[in-house]
Structures are given as C-alpha cells and as structure tokens.
Design a protein around this motif. Structure first.
Motif, PDB file in Angstrom:
ATOM      1  N   UNK A   8      20.557   3.334   1.052  1.00  0.00           N
ATOM      2  CA  UNK A   8      18.807   2.918   1.064  1.00  0.00           C
ATOM      3  C   UNK A   8      17.540   2.061   2.079  1.00  0.00           C
ATOM      4  N   UNK A   9      18.123   1.160   2.476  1.00  0.00           N
ATOM      5  CA  UNK A   9      17.052   0.548   3.190  1.00  0.00           C
ATOM      6  C   UNK A   9      16.435   1.552   4.988  1.00  0.00           C
ATOM      7  N   UNK A  10      17.422   2.786   4.998  1.00  0.00           N
ATOM      8  CA  UNK A  10      16.481   4.071   5.444  1.00  0.00           C
ATOM      9  C   UNK A  10      15.849   5.127   4.643  1.00  0.00           C
ATOM     10  N   UNK A  11      16.463   4.946   3.725  1.00  0.00           N
ATOM     11  CA  UNK A  11      15.641   6.028   2.518  1.00  0.00           C
ATOM     12  C   UNK A  11      13.949   5.264   2.298  1.00  0.00           C
ATOM     13  N   UNK A  12      14.175   3.982   1.721  1.00  0.00           N
ATOM     14  CA  UNK A  12      13.105   3.656   1.172  1.00  0.00           C
ATOM     15  C   UNK A  12      12.028   3.003   2.264  1.00  0.00           C
ATOM     16  N   UNK A  13      12.188   3.136   3.565  1.00  0.00           N
ATOM     17  CA  UNK A  13      11.754   3.142   4.272  1.00  0.00           C
ATOM     18  C   UNK A  13      10.432   3.047   4.705  1.00  0.00           C
TER      19      UNK A  13
ATOM     20  N   UNK B 173       0.303  -0.822   0.268  1.00  0.00           N
ATOM     21  CA  UNK B 173      -0.227   0.266  -0.195  1.00  0.00           C
ATOM     22  C   UNK B 173       0.752   0.901   0.217  1.00  0.00           C
ATOM     23  N   UNK B 174       1.955   1.385   0.792  1.00  0.00           N
ATOM     24  CA  UNK B 174       2.852   2.803   1.358  1.00  0.00           C
ATOM     25  C   UNK B 174       3.517   2.996  -0.574  1.00  0.00           C
TER      26      UNK B 174
END
Length: 81
Positions: A65-70, A17-18
């Motif tokens: 990337x993990x922080x930015x795409x969360x 959904x996000x």
C-alpha cells in the motif's frame, strides 16, 4: 470455506496537493486499494498461515500500500489485522 478478515489502515496525507490532483477521492481510493490488497495477499495463504503470521501479512500489505499510494501523496503508517 469462507474466511472473514478485518484490517485497520493508518495513513497520513503528506502531500495534499498530490492527494487532490492525482486521485479523485484519496480516502475512498486508499480504502478500496487496501481491500483489494488484503484479498490478494490473504488469497495466497493457507488458513493456518493467516492465523499464525498476522504480523508478517500486515507488514506485506503495508509495504504494498505504501508503494502504491506514494504517488497520491499518502504515507501508509501501519496496518493492523
């Protein structure tokens, strides 16, 4: 001198959904963000560091990337260089 780098990003969508609401195209956005992040991180390193520290550079890119795409509902699993 020109340096060519290749990387593979493994990710999964953990919140569909996000992934649909927060970004227009999650696959394209993740790829472009990965390219930009790779350029930024590699641009701060000397050639010998790029060759010797591939694992730590990959981990740095993965964390960024993990922080930015969360917020997009995406989990970056692994970055391989």
């Amino acid at each position: 001198m020109t340096v060519t780098l290749d990387a593979v990003i493994y990710y999964r969508v953990h919140d569909p959904l996000r992934a649909v609401i927060q970004v227009a195209n999650v696959m394209s956005s993740t790829m472009l963000l990965a390219q930009t992040t790779l350029r930024n991180v590699a641009g701060t390193k000397m050639l010998m560091e790029l060759l010797a520290d591939k694992d730590s550079i990959s981990k740095s890119i993965e964390d960024i990337l993990d922080v930015a795409t969360d917020p997009w509902g995406v989990k970056v699993e692994l970055v391989e260089m």
